[in-house]
Design a protein around this motif. Structure first.
Motif, PDB file in Angstrom:
ATOM      1  N   ASP A 233      36.490  53.109  51.073  1.00  0.00           N
ATOM      2  CA  ASP A 233      35.558  54.152  50.651  1.00  0.00           C
ATOM      3  C   ASP A 233      34.529  54.411  51.748  1.00  0.00           C
ATOM      4  O   ASP A 233      34.423  53.674  52.726  1.00  0.00           O
ATOM      5  N   THR A 234      33.743  55.468  51.574  1.00  0.00           N
ATOM      6  CA  THR A 234      32.726  55.805  52.562  1.00  0.00           C
ATOM      7  C   THR A 234      31.559  54.827  52.486  1.00  0.00           C
ATOM      8  O   THR A 234      31.320  54.189  51.452  1.00  0.00           O
ATOM      9  N   ARG A 235      30.818  54.725  53.573  1.00  0.00           N
ATOM     10  CA  ARG A 235      29.658  53.840  53.601  1.00  0.00           C
ATOM     11  C   ARG A 235      28.627  54.279  52.560  1.00  0.00           C
ATOM     12  O   ARG A 235      27.980  53.444  51.918  1.00  0.00           O
ATOM     13  N   GLU A 236      28.482  55.589  52.396  1.00  0.00           N
ATOM     14  CA  GLU A 236      27.506  56.122  51.436  1.00  0.00           C
ATOM     15  C   GLU A 236      27.775  55.596  50.031  1.00  0.00           C
ATOM     16  O   GLU A 236      26.857  55.149  49.326  1.00  0.00           O
TER      17      GLU A 236
ATOM     18  N   THR B 182      37.298  44.478  39.373  1.00  0.00           N
ATOM     19  CA  THR B 182      38.175  43.847  40.351  1.00  0.00           C
ATOM     20  C   THR B 182      38.921  44.890  41.169  1.00  0.00           C
ATOM     21  O   THR B 182      39.036  44.774  42.397  1.00  0.00           O
ATOM     22  N   ARG B 183      39.404  45.930  40.498  1.00  0.00           N
ATOM     23  CA  ARG B 183      40.117  47.001  41.194  1.00  0.00           C
ATOM     24  C   ARG B 183      39.198  47.703  42.197  1.00  0.00           C
ATOM     25  O   ARG B 183      39.604  48.035  43.308  1.00  0.00           O
ATOM     26  N   ARG B 184      37.931  47.902  41.798  1.00  0.00           N
ATOM     27  CA  ARG B 184      36.973  48.547  42.691  1.00  0.00           C
ATOM     28  C   ARG B 184      36.713  47.682  43.923  1.00  0.00           C
ATOM     29  O   ARG B 184      36.682  48.173  45.057  1.00  0.00           O
ATOM     30  N   LEU B 185      36.533  46.377  43.732  1.00  0.00           N
ATOM     31  CA  LEU B 185      36.270  45.494  44.860  1.00  0.00           C
ATOM     32  C   LEU B 185      37.436  45.476  45.838  1.00  0.00           C
ATOM     33  O   LEU B 185      37.243  45.362  47.051  1.00  0.00           O
ATOM     34  N   GLU B 186      38.646  45.610  45.311  1.00  0.00           N
ATOM     35  CA  GLU B 186      39.822  45.629  46.175  1.00  0.00           C
ATOM     36  C   GLU B 186      39.931  46.924  46.972  1.00  0.00           C
ATOM     37  O   GLU B 186      40.527  46.949  48.052  1.00  0.00           O
ATOM     38  N   ALA B 187      39.348  48.017  46.432  1.00  0.00           N
ATOM     39  CA  ALA B 187      39.497  49.326  47.075  1.00  0.00           C
ATOM     40  C   ALA B 187      38.270  49.767  47.854  1.00  0.00           C
ATOM     41  O   ALA B 187      38.334  50.746  48.609  1.00  0.00           O
ATOM     42  N   ARG B 188      37.157  49.048  47.736  1.00  0.00           N
ATOM     43  CA  ARG B 188      35.893  49.540  48.294  1.00  0.00           C
ATOM     44  C   ARG B 188      35.915  49.686  49.811  1.00  0.00           C
ATOM     45  O   ARG B 188      35.215  50.536  50.356  1.00  0.00           O
ATOM     46  N   ARG B 189      36.689  48.869  50.515  1.00  0.00           N
ATOM     47  CA  ARG B 189      36.701  48.957  51.975  1.00  0.00           C
ATOM     48  C   ARG B 189      37.217  50.308  52.471  1.00  0.00           C
ATOM     49  O   ARG B 189      36.891  50.729  53.569  1.00  0.00           O
TER      50      ARG B 189
ATOM     51  N   ALA C 117      25.795  52.748  47.695  1.00  0.00           N
ATOM     52  CA  ALA C 117      25.202  53.249  46.454  1.00  0.00           C
ATOM     53  C   ALA C 117      25.627  52.427  45.234  1.00  0.00           C
ATOM     54  O   ALA C 117      24.878  52.345  44.260  1.00  0.00           O
ATOM     55  N   GLU C 118      26.808  51.814  45.297  1.00  0.00           N
ATOM     56  CA  GLU C 118      27.276  51.065  44.133  1.00  0.00           C
ATOM     57  C   GLU C 118      26.376  49.857  43.873  1.00  0.00           C
ATOM     58  O   GLU C 118      25.704  49.354  44.770  1.00  0.00           O
ATOM     59  N   GLN C 119      26.373  49.400  42.628  1.00  0.00           N
ATOM     60  CA  GLN C 119      25.446  48.346  42.230  1.00  0.00           C
ATOM     61  C   GLN C 119      26.149  47.284  41.395  1.00  0.00           C
ATOM     62  O   GLN C 119      26.790  47.601  40.395  1.00  0.00           O
ATOM     63  N   ILE C 120      26.029  46.049  41.832  1.00  0.00           N
ATOM     64  CA  ILE C 120      26.470  44.896  41.049  1.00  0.00           C
ATOM     65  C   ILE C 120      25.350  43.874  41.138  1.00  0.00           C
ATOM     66  O   ILE C 120      25.088  43.331  42.217  1.00  0.00           O
ATOM     67  N   SER C 121      24.660  43.642  40.043  1.00  0.00           N
ATOM     68  CA  SER C 121      23.509  42.747  40.090  1.00  0.00           C
ATOM     69  C   SER C 121      23.201  42.211  38.698  1.00  0.00           C
ATOM     70  O   SER C 121      23.769  42.657  37.703  1.00  0.00           O
ATOM     71  N   ASP C 122      22.305  41.252  38.642  1.00  0.00           N
ATOM     72  CA  ASP C 122      21.808  40.770  37.357  1.00  0.00           C
ATOM     73  C   ASP C 122      20.353  40.368  37.527  1.00  0.00           C
ATOM     74  O   ASP C 122      19.890  40.106  38.639  1.00  0.00           O
TER      75      ASP C 122
END
Length: 202
Positions: free
Chosen positions: A131-134, A122-129, A138-143
């Protein structure tokens, strides 16, 4: 399931004492162990700055972790200014046990870890904007759903461990980290579904 001084005596500490399992389930303690594993020895004062907890609180939780062998004092300093280090890179505990006390404490710890994973994501999703496009790409959230036997699932876990092993030494040795490397938390969960009634009758 599962951060270091450069001299961990063991790779993984395996918890089976119900008291240790319950002690480690505290969110502040899990965070402290993670910080010691990823950033090396820290004093209670430094840990307080990184966690937002008070120095007294960090000092108390570090002593509790030491009681169960998860951390230990490092060289140098005295009192609250003595540094602490993790005793292992990873922590594991039983997925099942015939001992009811161990099984209950293990389940409680697993629940606490899942809550910790949710907090991190959750913290990452709030901060991702910011971050750099690269890094965002590169990050991965999947199933992915797979039909596997228990033996195949265990084998898949071992193959994943082999794939990750070449990167493990970078945690303890900054000299092995290439330029541009950042700390990445890889969260793994392979969750068997509950059989439906039709499957149970086959």
């Amino acid at each position: 399931m599962s951060e270091p001084s450069a001299s961990h005596p063991v790779s993984t500490i395996h918890l089976t004492d119900p008291r240790a399992l319950r002690a480690y389930a505290h969110p502040t303690r899990m965070r402290l162990v993670g910080l010691l594993r990823s950033q090396g020895p820290l004093t209670a004062t430094q840990a307080a700055e990184l966690t937002g907890e008070s120095v007294a609180s960090c000092s108390y939780h570090l002593r509790m972790l030491a009681k169960y062998g998860l951390v230990e004092t490092a060289e140098g300093g005295q009192g609250r200014e003595k540094p602490w280090q993790a005793t292992a890179r990873f922590t594991s505990w039983p997925n099942s046990s015939g001992d009811a006390a161990i099984a209950e404490a293990s389940d409680a710890l697993s629940h606490a870890v899942v809550e910790r994973y949710f907090e991190l994501m959750t913290r990452r999703l709030e901060a991702r904007r910011g971050d750099t496009r690269e890094w965002r790409e590169a990050e991965q959230i999947s199933d992915i759903p797979l039909y596997l036997t228990a033996a195949e699932l265990a084998e898949l876990g071992e193959r994943m461990n082999e794939l990750l092993r070449p990167y493990a030494d970078r945690l303890a040795d900054p000299g092995r980290r290439p330029d541009g490397a950042r700390l990445v938390t890889l969260i793994r969960a392979a969750i068997p579904s509950s059989p439906d009634p039709a499957e149970r009758s086959r």
